[in-house]
Structures are given as C-alpha cells and as structure tokens.
Scaffold this active site. Structure first.
Site, PDB file in Angstrom:
ATOM      1  N   LEU A  21      -8.105   3.740   7.057  1.00 29.44           N
ATOM      2  CA  LEU A  21      -7.974   2.319   6.737  1.00 29.44           C
ATOM      3  C   LEU A  21      -7.261   1.658   7.910  1.00 29.44           C
ATOM      4  CD1 LEU A  21      -7.009   2.432   2.945  1.00 29.44           C
ATOM      5  CD2 LEU A  21      -9.205   2.844   4.089  1.00 29.44           C
ATOM      6  N   ILE A  22      -8.014   0.984   8.751  1.00 26.32           N
ATOM      7  CA  ILE A  22      -7.475   0.454  10.002  1.00 26.32           C
ATOM      8  C   ILE A  22      -7.266  -1.054   9.900  1.00 26.32           C
ATOM      9  CG2 ILE A  22      -9.787   0.218  11.041  1.00 26.32           C
ATOM     10  CD1 ILE A  22      -8.379   1.056  13.727  1.00 26.32           C
ATOM     11  N   LYS A  37      -2.973  -3.049  -2.488  1.00 30.28           N
ATOM     12  CA  LYS A  37      -3.184  -1.703  -1.942  1.00 30.28           C
ATOM     13  C   LYS A  37      -4.033  -0.856  -2.893  1.00 30.28           C
ATOM     14  CE  LYS A  37      -0.940  -2.110   1.917  1.00 30.28           C
ATOM     15  NZ  LYS A  37       0.323  -1.423   2.198  1.00 30.28           N
ATOM     16  N   GLY A  71      -1.739   4.427   7.348  1.00 29.82           N
ATOM     17  CA  GLY A  71      -0.616   4.493   8.281  1.00 29.82           C
ATOM     18  C   GLY A  71       0.727   4.252   7.627  1.00 29.82           C
ATOM     19  N   GLN A 105       5.897   0.735   0.149  1.00 28.45           N
ATOM     20  CA  GLN A 105       5.857   2.122   0.617  1.00 28.45           C
ATOM     21  C   GLN A 105       7.045   2.946   0.118  1.00 28.45           C
ATOM     22  OE1 GLN A 105       5.183   1.886   4.868  1.00 28.45           O
ATOM     23  NE2 GLN A 105       3.344   0.648   4.596  1.00 28.45           N
ATOM     24  N   CYS A 147     -16.183  -5.406  32.198  1.00 27.55           N
ATOM     25  CA  CYS A 147     -15.687  -4.087  31.812  1.00 27.55           C
ATOM     26  C   CYS A 147     -16.842  -3.118  32.019  1.00 27.55           C
ATOM     27  CB  CYS A 147     -15.162  -4.049  30.375  1.00 27.55           C
ATOM     28  SG  CYS A 147     -16.423  -4.251  29.106  1.00 27.55           S
TER      29      CYS A 147
END
EC number: 2.8.1.4
Length: 486
Positions: free
Chosen positions: A183-184, A265, A287, A296, A456
């Site tokens: 999960l980014i 969440k 994370g 958390q 790039c």
C-alpha cells in the site's frame, strides 16, 4: 570485462536443491536486467558464484551500478582473467597490472586457489609479494592493514587478478518468495517497506489509494516506478490505483470524528484484500510503525487487521522515523517523499488511540459499502511499465520535440547519481540539471522566458513531470523525444 558475483550468505547455507533454485533464479534476474543495457552480456551460473562477461568496455560503469542494485548479490568482484604458465608468470602479469598503483604504498598479496598445482596459495603469496617488493623500490610489504591488498584467484591454469570489489544490497533474489501487495502513499514509510520486501525476495506490486487528485497520483507513480526500475526491474509488477475520494467523503459524512482514521484504514485493507485475492497475492504490506501516529497503536492495528482477509505485514513496525528517513535517502526516495503531503491525517481532528471494536463496527453500519465496492470495481490496473504509455495519452497537451530552437533549454531531470555517471550534453544547446523531485519546488525559480525541454533516459519521468507542471500552470515545458539517448 568480467565480474564474479558472490551470493548472499543465507543462500549459501540452504539445502542443495533450494540453493540451486535460488542461484538459477538470480542468474535469470541478472540476465533480464543487464540485457536492457548491454545485449551482448553473458551470464553463467556456477556452484558458488555467478559469472558476468561483456565485451563492451564502455558499459562498465552502468553494469557496476546495476549489479549493485539486484537483490541476492552480496558483493561482486571486477576481475582481469588470464592464462598463466608458472608462478613467475603470475608475478610478471601481476606486476604489469598493479605495479604503478603500489608506488609509495604498503601492500600485501592474498591468493585463493582451486585445482591441482605444484605450489600452494601461500607459496604464490610469498613469491609474488617478494617479487613486487623487489621490483618497486618505493613499495613496502605490510601484512596487517596495508594501503593496498593485491588479490589473486587461481583456478586450474587461469588466474584472476581482482581489480575492485563492489558491494551489493544482499537479500534473496526476487521470485524466491511469494508476491506481496504494497500500500504505497508516496511517503517515507511505504517506499521503504516496499524496498524491504523486494530485498527479501518478493515481487512487490503496488496499490495506491488516491485521496489527493491527479498531482498526488503522479507523485506516487514516480516513486513506485523509481523503486521498481532501480531494484526490481527484472520482473513485471502491477500498479493498482483506486480512487478513494468518494470513500473519504462517505466517512466524513457518516463516521464519528474520532473513529475516522481507523475506519479509513479498515476500508483500505478491505479494498486491498480484494485486489490481493484477485491476483493470488498472499499478503499486504504497509509502512506503519508502532506508535508513530494515532492509528498505529496495537489496539488500533489489531482492529485494522481484522478487516483484512489477507495477511498484513509491517516491516517497519519497530523502526524509528529517523531510521526510516535514512533508509529512504539510501534508496533514493527521500526527496520524492518530502514533496508528498500526508492526506490520511487531515480527515480526523481528534483520533482515538484505543478504538473499541463494538464502537467501530457500529459506526461502520452507517457506511454505504456500495461506495467501497464501486471504488474497487473501478480501480485502474496497470503493468508498471505502462505508466509511460498511460502518461503518453495523458500528456496530450505537452509537445514532444527532437529539434530544438535557440530559446530552448534542455532540463536534465535525472537523479544526481545518474547525472554524474552519464552526463548528457547536446552540442549547441544549454543543458541544466534539476532532479525530477525538485521540479515542483524549483521550476518556478528558472528563467520563465525560456522554453524547457525535459530529458531523462527512458522518458517516463519527463512525461510525468510535464503533466504535473502543465497542471500547475507552466506552459513553457516540453519533452525531449530522444529520451533514450545516453
């Protein structure tokens, strides 16, 4: 040009069958990655090492850089391999190769030997070391902590003079462990946790919950692509984008303020579990670190996990923020993370640190789960390599050019490491370097009377950044068509 790849020590202690499988997978991974940069490279597996050969000396720097980022490699040796006839021949070849580097230095000689010979490793060390000491007047033998250690590997009738040792990132080869879904969010934590599982041998897919519009999604795609391209480019992975704006709206409207963070969440892990199930992925990676924010705590994390049907893994659970940021800097995601706002924290003003299960479940009875189901059903699924193709469609108003005018400035947006290793120049045109992760904050400081052509190597970052700058009102930006020129 030859490199000898040394395996991660934990691979070496596996059973014979497991070790063979891991080495075979690592050999394939190395070949898949290096072929992108050198189509003439040869990769050969042996029992306790892997051999990489290339005839293209000009690719030396890029091969060293890439090998240092492939999971499963503990370190690798850059070697010069030659046949020899006897000990004196070994000495003469060693003197020719390293003699100049020993001037005014202390040194010792270390030898490893395989095969049948009339001499031992110690015999060679003494003979070559003594010869070098006599041949180079300003050099001096020192067996402990010398300035230079001359390393020679002997196998049958060939000698390998070790020119340099380069460190790898260690870990297990990608594909030796099962897939995970990360999960980014684009912050420090999710990027580092993704990297940790890549290094541990998992193929990491990415799931992004969009709470902040197009600019947020562009930033997260940049991070996911950066991590994949640098550390796991040997494998295809998925990037899943789920628009969570309606889910957040439903939470804001129907959930008690103090419970919003935990409920959000829980909705995320529910959605991620559905994605994981669709692709046969066993675990979700987040994370989260214990106590870092209100959601958390152990109580809250347990309640969050209960909403998931997949295993939830938290590699950073005991890490300090300082250590996480240091690791983000090491893997090159820190500057991207610095420019990424934290959207989850804005929806709850007085979050609970010890949510009660019954209360959470009661609040969720007010939530319309059709909204969540719709978000998952309308998710966007991409092969991460399609980020470039998708951006090509999105950046319809951004010109791609190959012929430059006098008012055009090439803006090299590669990372400092890539810029230093492979500087880009174009005769007759000004080239400026501004890393892609600094464009959002520093592009406005440039001379806006000029047109800027973004460059790039593969064109992906150029297109993503062009879209971002256009959305923020900058009309003087284009993309260099020859983005694959070194």
């Amino acid at each position: 040009m030859k490199f000898v790849i040394k395996l991660f020590p934990e691979i070496m202690i596996k059973s014979e069958s497991v070790r063979k499988r891991f080495v075979k997978i690592l050999t394939g991974n190395i070949r898949n990655v290096l072929n992108k940069y050198d189509d003439g490279v040869a990769v050969v597996k042996h029992w306790d090492y892997i051999e990489v050969r290339s005839k293209n000396e000009e690719n030396r720097a890029i091969l060293i850089d890439v090998l240092g980022r492939i999971p499963g490699i503990h370190h690798f040796l850059e070697v010069d391999e030659k046949p020899f006839t006897d000990m004196h021949d070994i000495f003469e070849q060693t003197l020719a190769d390293v003699g100049a580097s020993l001037e005014n230095k202390t040194f010792c000689v270390r030898v490893k030997r395989k095969g049948k010979h009339e001499f031992s490793s110690l015999d060679v060390e003494r003979y070559v070391g003594g010869g070098l000491n006599q041949a180079i007047e300003t050099a001096k033998v020192k067996l402990s902590n010398p300035d230079v250690t001359v390393r020679i590997d002997i196998e049958n009738d060939h000698m390998m003079l070790i020119k340099a040792r380069h460190e790898g990132i260690g870990g297990y080869p990608i594909g030796t462990q099962e897939d995970v879904l990360s999960l980014i969010s684009g912050g420090f934590d999710s990027g580092v946790s993704s990297y940790m599982f890549i290094r541990r041998g998992s193929r990491v897919h990415y799931c992004f919950f969009n709470l902040g519009g197009a600019a947020h999604e562009i930033g997260v795609k940049q991070m996911a692509y950066h991590i994949w391209n640098r550390y796991s480019g040997s494998h295809k992975v998925r990037f899943v984008a789920i628009n969570f704006e309606n889910v957040v709206g439903e939470i804001l409207e129907k959930i008690d303020n103090g419970q919003m963070g935990v409920v959000l969440k829980r909705m995320m892990v529910r959605a991620a579990s559905k994605v994981a199930e669709r692709f046969g992925i066993q675990a979700i990676v987040t994370g989260e670190a214990l106590g870092q924010v209100s959601s958390q705590t152990l109580t809250n994390l347990r309640l969050i996990d209960e909403a998931a049907s997949a295993l939830v893994l938290r590699p950073l659970i005991t890490h300090d923020k300082e250590a996480i940021i240091a690791m983000a800097k090491q893997i090159g995601t820190d500057d991207i993370a610095k420019s990424m706002p934290e959207f989850c924290g804005v929806i709850s003003k007085n979050p609970t640190v010890k949510a009660i299960k019954e209360k959470i479940e009661k609040e969720e009875l007010n939530f319309n789960f059709d909204v969540l189901e719709s978000a998952v059903q309308n998710a966007q699924y991409l092969d991460i390599r399609q980020i470039a193709e998708q951006t090509e469609k999105d950046v319809v108003k951004v010109d791609t050019v190959s012929v430059l005018s006098a008012n055009d400035v090439i803006l090299d947006i590669r990372s400092p490491e890539e810029h230093d290793e492979r500087p880009f120049e174009l005769a007759g045109h000004e080239v400026k370097h501004l890393p892609f992760y600094k464009l959002s904050s520093q592009f406005g400081d440039l001379d806006q009377s000029k047109n800027y052509v973004l460059y790039c190597e593969r064109g992906v970052m150029s297109k993503l950044q062009a879209l971002y700058l256009k959305e923020n009102g900058f009309a003087n930006v284009r993309v260099f068509a020859h983005g694959n020129i070194n």
